[in-house]
Design an enzyme around this catalytic site. Sequence first.
Site, PDB file in Angstrom:
ATOM      1  N   HIS A  75       0.831  -1.186   0.000  1.00 55.45           N
ATOM      2  CA  HIS A  75       0.000   0.000   0.000  1.00 55.45           C
ATOM      3  C   HIS A  75       0.877   1.253   0.000  1.00 55.45           C
ATOM      4  CE1 HIS A  75       0.819  -0.865   4.269  1.00 55.45           C
ATOM      5  NE2 HIS A  75       0.408   0.336   4.589  1.00 55.45           N
ATOM      6  N   GLY A  84      -4.763   3.660   0.494  1.00 57.90           N
ATOM      7  CA  GLY A  84      -4.874   5.007   1.036  1.00 57.90           C
ATOM      8  C   GLY A  84      -4.944   6.105  -0.004  1.00 57.90           C
ATOM      9  N   MET A  87     -10.739   1.075  -2.788  1.00 57.49           N
ATOM     10  CA  MET A  87     -11.761   0.250  -2.147  1.00 57.49           C
ATOM     11  C   MET A  87     -12.698   1.150  -1.339  1.00 57.49           C
ATOM     12  SD  MET A  87     -11.306  -2.881   0.615  1.00 57.49           S
ATOM     13  CE  MET A  87     -10.222  -3.835  -0.421  1.00 57.49           C
ATOM     14  N   SER A  88     -12.307   1.481  -0.102  1.00 57.86           N
ATOM     15  CA  SER A  88     -13.192   2.218   0.796  1.00 57.86           C
ATOM     16  C   SER A  88     -13.480   3.636   0.321  1.00 57.86           C
ATOM     17  CB  SER A  88     -12.599   2.247   2.209  1.00 57.86           C
ATOM     18  OG  SER A  88     -11.328   2.873   2.208  1.00 57.86           O
TER      19      SER A  88
END
Length: 209
Positions: free
Chosen positions: A129, A162, A182-183
């Site tokens: 990430h 992130g 994703m989020s």
Amino acid sequence: MTRILTNAKELHIISNGKMPIEQLQEILIDIHPYVTSIHLREKQKTARELFQAVELLSKNIPLSKLIINDRVDVAFTTRAAGVQLAFHSLGPMIVKKAFPQLKVGCSIHSKSDGEKALRDGADYVLFGHVFPSQSKPGKTPKGIKELSRVTLLDIPVIAIGGITPENTKQVSQAGASGIAVMSGILDSRDPLLAVKAYRNALKDGDGKK
């Protein structure tokens, strides 16, 4: 080697494995026109459940956009576009030989991982990430500097982890071929507004209006 990416920056969506497929379907119906690829990352689902999920999604989402996480059998059987391989998955060379019609991506965490993926015939890599991420609590991010090293390889690099509309330009300028989210989209109150923000950030970072 067949490349799946074009000069335009790509936007990949990663499912979180938490929401019902019906809820995911509702979101994807709205946002898929703005998205390059949709990764089904549903580790808790059996092959049968994943197959049924793809059947449901494919009623509204082009199969050419669907990437299946790890499960080569499901990707092949459903005629999805490709498969995303993790460190524990079959190697890309094996998959490409047996299933040449599938696009094959590899999840990597270093330049050496990327070099191996390139040698083994992967079509692209998912690197991260990059920034601190809710899905990787307590783990040190790789950072923009390491991303820049990885993007020197002769393989498209999709950055993950992130990534926000605000830091997307940094990722683009580091040489990434695109981003995976994703989020930032699926957990948003307005996924359509969120996906448009990411898409605009990619265009701005790429010098395009």
